[in-house]
Design a protein around this motif. Structure first.
Motif, PDB file in Angstrom:
ATOM      1  N   ARG A  59      -1.071   9.700  -5.183  1.00 18.74           N
ATOM      2  CA  ARG A  59      -2.476  10.044  -4.948  1.00 18.74           C
ATOM      3  C   ARG A  59      -3.172   8.951  -4.160  1.00 18.74           C
ATOM      4  O   ARG A  59      -3.892   9.219  -3.191  1.00 18.74           O
ATOM      5  N   SER A  60      -2.983   7.697  -4.576  1.00 20.71           N
ATOM      6  CA  SER A  60      -3.698   6.583  -3.949  1.00 20.71           C
ATOM      7  C   SER A  60      -3.232   6.360  -2.515  1.00 20.71           C
ATOM      8  O   SER A  60      -4.046   6.051  -1.630  1.00 20.71           O
ATOM      9  N   ASN A  93      -9.821   2.653  -5.115  1.00 19.47           N
ATOM     10  CA  ASN A  93      -8.524   3.249  -4.813  1.00 19.47           C
ATOM     11  C   ASN A  93      -7.453   2.181  -4.625  1.00 19.47           C
ATOM     12  O   ASN A  93      -6.301   2.359  -5.034  1.00 19.47           O
ATOM     13  N   ALA A 108      -4.774   8.977  -0.290  1.00 23.51           N
ATOM     14  CA  ALA A 108      -6.226   8.855  -0.127  1.00 23.51           C
ATOM     15  C   ALA A 108      -6.628   7.781   0.881  1.00 23.51           C
ATOM     16  O   ALA A 108      -7.734   7.833   1.432  1.00 23.51           O
ATOM     17  N   GLY A 164      -4.917  12.999  -3.703  1.00 20.28           N
ATOM     18  CA  GLY A 164      -5.572  12.014  -2.851  1.00 20.28           C
ATOM     19  C   GLY A 164      -6.594  12.652  -1.934  1.00 20.28           C
ATOM     20  O   GLY A 164      -7.695  12.126  -1.737  1.00 20.28           O
TER      21      GLY A 164
END
Length: 314
Positions: free
Chosen positions: A49-50, A191, A53, A242
């Motif tokens: 996810r990070s 993040n 993003a 993300g």
């Protein structure tokens, strides 16, 4: 953009629309993580996810204040706030793995209660007797849902309350930093902390050395499980978190930029509606009567506090 003291009603209407959309988008992330929590570890989902993003958040930073806004006198404080946010969301996501979505979201909404208390000590804000009464009522609603000492007590019910508290701490920090730092810079460093912490967790837990094969409590299993090679569809779901986070942040940021906080903030509670819908559609989970009672009390107390805070004379 130069904020106005009293945005016209049309601007407030747009702000409400952005807020509702942002909450709806973020609720999809909750759904995805709960769906994945039985097969994958939280740290794996957080890493993917990070990473996904980062480019979206960099674009947001560039659009709002330029890349230079990432490196200011407040950078260390933004990173520190990111650590608190990591604790808040880790507790929240672990709770999602073990509890019905509606229960998790409702207990997380203890955050406004904590924010009010912390604002007294750290922002020197005045809280009158009516708001103190609402706070007591709100925490009574939390106790009704958590059921400490009861046969149905699950220690995971404490996780969203912990999430609400740490989120409140991060919001108090955001109030202090908001006058000098951009929302996108705060989100970027948050993040970055998520990615660094998730990578550290993966280094320790990723081998599966602490995985007991799923016999542990669902929250612990979600935390301790080793990395699993995802299917293409599940990989897409993790990476989509993300994009969802970046899109949700943009919508919420815009909501608070153009609308009065006292008008748009109560719409945060629409997240509970989505949690009830998703819980029923995907798991046939429906809140019990005590849960509905606690939910009503928590939301009622939170909305009352928000209403009172919008009135300068209180």
């Amino acid at each position: 953009m130069t904020p106005t003291t009293h945005p016209p009603s049309a601007q407030n209407a747009k702000g409400v629309a952005f807020l509702i959309a942002g909450v709806a988008v973020f609720s999809v992330q909750d759904l995805i993580l709960k769906l994945l929590s039985g097969d994958y570890p939280l740290h794996q989902a957080m890493v993917l996810r990070s990473l996904t993003a980062i480019p979206f958040l960099l674009l947001l930073v560039h659009w709002e204040g330029g890349l230079g806004s990432l490196f200011t006198k407040g950078t260390r404080a933004m990173i520190g706030r990111g650590v608190v946010m990591f604790a808040a969301y880790t507790a929240y996501y672990l709770a999602l793995a073990a509890l019905p979505m509606a229960t998790t979201v409702a207990l997380y909404f203890s955050a406004p209660l904590f924010i009010t208390i912390l604002s007294v000590f750290f922002l020197s804000e005045r809280v009158g007797p009516r708001r103190w009464a609402a706070l007591i009522a709100g925490f009574a609603g939390v106790l009704i849902m958590v059921r400490p000492g009861g046969e149905l007590f699950d220690w995971a019910a404490l996780l969203p309350v912990l999430s609400g508290f740490t989120y409140a701490v991060s919001m108090i920090a955001a109030r202090r930093l908001g006058s000098t730092e951009t929302a996108s810079a705060l989100a970027f460093w948050g993040n970055a902390v998520f990615l660094a912490a998730a990578l550290a967790m993966s280094a320790v837990l990723g081998s599966g050395a602490y995985d007991d094969g799923g016999a542990a409590h669902p929250a612990l299993a979600f935390l301790l499980r080793g990395w699993v090679t995802p299917t293409p569809f599940d990989l897409m779901l993790m990476m989509s978190c993300g994009i969802i986070a970046a899109a949700g942040l943009t919508l919420l940021t815009q909501a608070y930029r153009i609308g009065e906080a006292s008008v748009v903030t109560p719409l945060e509670y629409t997240g509970l509606l989505w949690s009830v819908i998703y819980g029923w559609v995907f798991w046939r989970q429906w809140p019990s009567l005590p849960d509905w009672t606690g939910i009503a009390i928590i939301i009622g107390a939170g909305l009352y506090i928000l209403w009172r805070e919008a009135r300068p004379q209180t």
